[in-house]
Motif scaffolding. Sequence first.
Motif, PDB file in Angstrom:
ATOM      1  N   ALA A 237      -2.685  62.351  21.651  1.00 44.26           N
ATOM      2  CA  ALA A 237      -2.521  63.773  21.315  1.00 44.26           C
ATOM      3  C   ALA A 237      -3.863  64.488  21.438  1.00 44.26           C
ATOM      4  CB  ALA A 237      -1.973  63.908  19.901  1.00 44.26           C
ATOM      5  N   LEU A 238      -4.895  63.871  20.908  1.00 49.02           N
ATOM      6  CA  LEU A 238      -6.230  64.486  20.948  1.00 49.02           C
ATOM      7  C   LEU A 238      -6.725  64.632  22.389  1.00 49.02           C
ATOM      8  CD1 LEU A 238      -8.738  65.555  19.563  1.00 49.02           C
ATOM      9  CD2 LEU A 238      -9.450  63.216  19.103  1.00 49.02           C
ATOM     10  N   LEU A 239      -6.532  63.593  23.190  1.00 45.67           N
ATOM     11  CA  LEU A 239      -7.018  63.663  24.580  1.00 45.67           C
ATOM     12  C   LEU A 239      -6.240  64.690  25.391  1.00 45.67           C
ATOM     13  CD1 LEU A 239      -7.676  59.927  25.480  1.00 45.67           C
ATOM     14  CD2 LEU A 239      -9.302  61.660  24.746  1.00 45.67           C
ATOM     15  N   ALA A 240      -4.912  64.743  25.170  1.00 42.91           N
ATOM     16  CA  ALA A 240      -4.102  65.690  25.958  1.00 42.91           C
ATOM     17  C   ALA A 240      -4.388  67.126  25.533  1.00 42.91           C
ATOM     18  CB  ALA A 240      -2.616  65.373  25.799  1.00 42.91           C
TER      19      ALA A 240
ATOM     20  N   PRO B  79       7.894  61.893  13.428  1.00 42.87           N
ATOM     21  CA  PRO B  79       8.706  61.473  14.585  1.00 42.87           C
ATOM     22  C   PRO B  79       9.222  62.636  15.425  1.00 42.87           C
ATOM     23  CG  PRO B  79       9.948  61.173  12.556  1.00 42.87           C
ATOM     24  CD  PRO B  79       8.572  61.617  12.150  1.00 42.87           C
ATOM     25  N   THR B  80       9.001  63.867  14.956  1.00 48.32           N
ATOM     26  CA  THR B  80       9.387  65.017  15.779  1.00 48.32           C
ATOM     27  C   THR B  80       8.707  64.907  17.141  1.00 48.32           C
ATOM     28  OG1 THR B  80       9.148  66.250  13.732  1.00 48.32           O
ATOM     29  CG2 THR B  80       9.558  67.545  15.700  1.00 48.32           C
ATOM     30  N   LEU B  81       7.450  64.481  17.125  1.00 41.80           N
ATOM     31  CA  LEU B  81       6.689  64.375  18.375  1.00 41.80           C
ATOM     32  C   LEU B  81       7.290  63.342  19.330  1.00 41.80           C
ATOM     33  CD1 LEU B  81       2.855  64.426  17.680  1.00 41.80           C
ATOM     34  CD2 LEU B  81       4.180  65.973  19.141  1.00 41.80           C
TER      35      LEU B  81
ATOM     36  N   ALA C 216       4.788  63.781  26.702  1.00 43.66           N
ATOM     37  CA  ALA C 216       4.027  64.770  27.475  1.00 43.66           C
ATOM     38  C   ALA C 216       2.518  64.530  27.337  1.00 43.66           C
ATOM     39  CB  ALA C 216       4.391  66.177  27.021  1.00 43.66           C
ATOM     40  N   HIS C 217       2.083  64.147  26.143  1.00 46.25           N
ATOM     41  CA  HIS C 217       0.652  63.837  25.975  1.00 46.25           C
ATOM     42  C   HIS C 217       0.230  62.754  26.969  1.00 46.25           C
ATOM     43  CE1 HIS C 217       0.900  65.250  21.505  1.00 46.25           C
ATOM     44  NE2 HIS C 217       0.439  66.213  22.273  1.00 46.25           N
ATOM     45  N   LYS C 218       1.057  61.717  27.050  1.00 44.00           N
ATOM     46  CA  LYS C 218       0.713  60.599  27.953  1.00 44.00           C
ATOM     47  C   LYS C 218       0.798  61.038  29.417  1.00 44.00           C
ATOM     48  CE  LYS C 218       2.389  57.571  24.330  1.00 44.00           C
ATOM     49  NZ  LYS C 218       3.579  56.960  23.719  1.00 44.00           N
ATOM     50  N   LEU C 219       1.748  61.935  29.700  1.00 44.14           N
ATOM     51  CA  LEU C 219       1.896  62.409  31.084  1.00 44.14           C
ATOM     52  C   LEU C 219       0.675  63.229  31.517  1.00 44.14           C
ATOM     53  CD1 LEU C 219       3.662  62.689  33.619  1.00 44.14           C
ATOM     54  CD2 LEU C 219       4.807  64.625  32.534  1.00 44.14           C
ATOM     55  N   VAL C 220       0.128  64.021  30.600  1.00 49.05           N
ATOM     56  CA  VAL C 220      -1.070  64.811  30.934  1.00 49.05           C
ATOM     57  C   VAL C 220      -2.228  63.866  31.274  1.00 49.05           C
ATOM     58  CG1 VAL C 220      -2.871  66.279  29.901  1.00 49.05           C
ATOM     59  CG2 VAL C 220      -0.467  66.909  29.682  1.00 49.05           C
ATOM     60  N   ILE C 221      -2.375  62.817  30.473  1.00 48.09           N
ATOM     61  CA  ILE C 221      -3.488  61.881  30.702  1.00 48.09           C
ATOM     62  C   ILE C 221      -3.276  61.116  32.019  1.00 48.09           C
ATOM     63  CG2 ILE C 221      -4.646  59.809  29.807  1.00 48.09           C
ATOM     64  CD1 ILE C 221      -3.795  60.820  26.957  1.00 48.09           C
ATOM     65  N   LEU C 222      -2.091  60.547  32.185  1.00 46.73           N
ATOM     66  CA  LEU C 222      -1.856  59.736  33.387  1.00 46.73           C
ATOM     67  C   LEU C 222      -1.758  60.603  34.649  1.00 46.73           C
ATOM     68  CD1 LEU C 222       0.607  57.019  32.017  1.00 46.73           C
ATOM     69  CD2 LEU C 222      -1.862  56.842  32.392  1.00 46.73           C
ATOM     70  N   GLY C 223      -1.229  61.817  34.500  1.00 52.00           N
ATOM     71  CA  GLY C 223      -1.174  62.728  35.648  1.00 52.00           C
ATOM     72  C   GLY C 223      -2.573  63.081  36.129  1.00 52.00           C
ATOM     73  N   GLY C 224      -3.481  63.323  35.183  1.00 54.45           N
ATOM     74  CA  GLY C 224      -4.873  63.642  35.536  1.00 54.45           C
ATOM     75  C   GLY C 224      -5.509  62.507  36.317  1.00 54.45           C
ATOM     76  N   LEU C 225      -5.206  61.279  35.890  1.00 53.41           N
ATOM     77  CA  LEU C 225      -5.772  60.115  36.591  1.00 53.41           C
ATOM     78  C   LEU C 225      -5.095  59.912  37.940  1.00 53.41           C
ATOM     79  CD1 LEU C 225      -5.937  57.601  33.607  1.00 53.41           C
ATOM     80  CD2 LEU C 225      -7.873  58.725  34.701  1.00 53.41           C
TER      81      LEU C 225
END
Length: 440
Positions: free
Chosen positions: A108-111, A195-197, A205-214
Amino acid sequence: MEQKIVKVGLVGYGIVGTGVARILSENADEITARTGLMIELACVVDKDTTSPREFDLPEGLLTDDLNVLLDDDSIDIALELVGGTTVAKDIQSKLLRSGKDVVTANKALLAERGLELFAEALDANRCIAFEASCCGGIPIVSAFRTGLAANKINGFYGIFNGTCNYILSNMTYNGSQFAEVLKEAQAKGFAEADPTLDVNGGDTAHKLVILGGLAFNCTLSMDDVYIEGIENVDIVDIRSALEMGYILKLLAIGEKDAGGRISLRVHPAFVSEDNPLARVDGPFNAVSVFGNAVGNAVFYGRGAGMMATASAVVADIIEIALGNSRRVFETMAMATETGRTVQIKPIDEVDSRFYVRIMANDQAGVFAKYGQVLGRHDISISGAMQHEWAGPDNTVPVVITTHPTRQKNMTAALKEIEQLDIVSGQPICIRIIDIPEDTE
Ligand code: HSE
């Protein structure tokens, strides 16, 4: 092999932190034999210094004072395993300023504030390593950073949230109700503190932002992602689509089109039961990557949990200590504001197939009226299904699937369908994602 002592500090002695302490103790010989590193947990900081944990630290190691770690110049690597985007941000900033490289699982923090943090790390001549932020124990961050670095990545499709996958698998195969399975996932420890997140797609989506950037070597933000969660998924649709050979997943999608535009989406999606992602059940995660050299590579494993996530954290400690992380970090486009920017393809312009269910009055002329609306919006039906059983108020569920359709056409058609006098309530619309096949 020459051996090197590496001192590590840990902030946040929770589930993953406990796993890290266990691995560093129980697997120390293997780590040293493989890497030449003797990793020593030299300081553990947590505001709770009294609750029993699954691993007992040596006397005197646990403190509630972050300054003990910040002031210890013999410690070069610090782990932030606190979570959240406020206190954790301050902690990471302080760790970087005190001259420590940072390892984090905090997606969450990284995204949300990655650019800020990455700039601070570069300013301090330090790095941030984040293998554990995406898909727990699956080494997908290092796969994108190095293992697949020779490729142009055309796209990737992933199941990034174990809680959602656990819920959907149980609804699919056991007929369980959403709320009841969510409670089970919380009890088993996969779910986020809130758990809402998980269920609203935010964590994916947080993980997608990180992996998409890479994957696409660019700077991305949460605003670039189209997000729908699984909160409104109905077991009726899971069961109907199953009959048609589709399994429901919460999918993260990163795709590059022929013009170089990137589409980033998180939404429930039906995938063919023949695709490997359809067979990823329970809390497991998977990523199916398409590179122009490698073809299709599928990564599968535990996306959460104490030891799997800790495995990724320790991998990062090793990569930093060996000097690999810093070099890769400095050249990472996503780490800088001026990193390569890309054009994001709006969701309205994305093509996909669709599953649509209406509750239709059981009377003459229903299909004609329905089909006319679809035809007017250039939507071609690829399959249709209606069973001989009545829903409430003499309605029947009518399910169609479509050939590839532009999102904006479907959105316009749904608005009209909703207004038809033969339709009761809102149509249900779920995308069908045809994950490409590696045919060579
Ligand atoms: N809540 C997350 C999941 C944990 O269910 O996958 C790992 O990020």
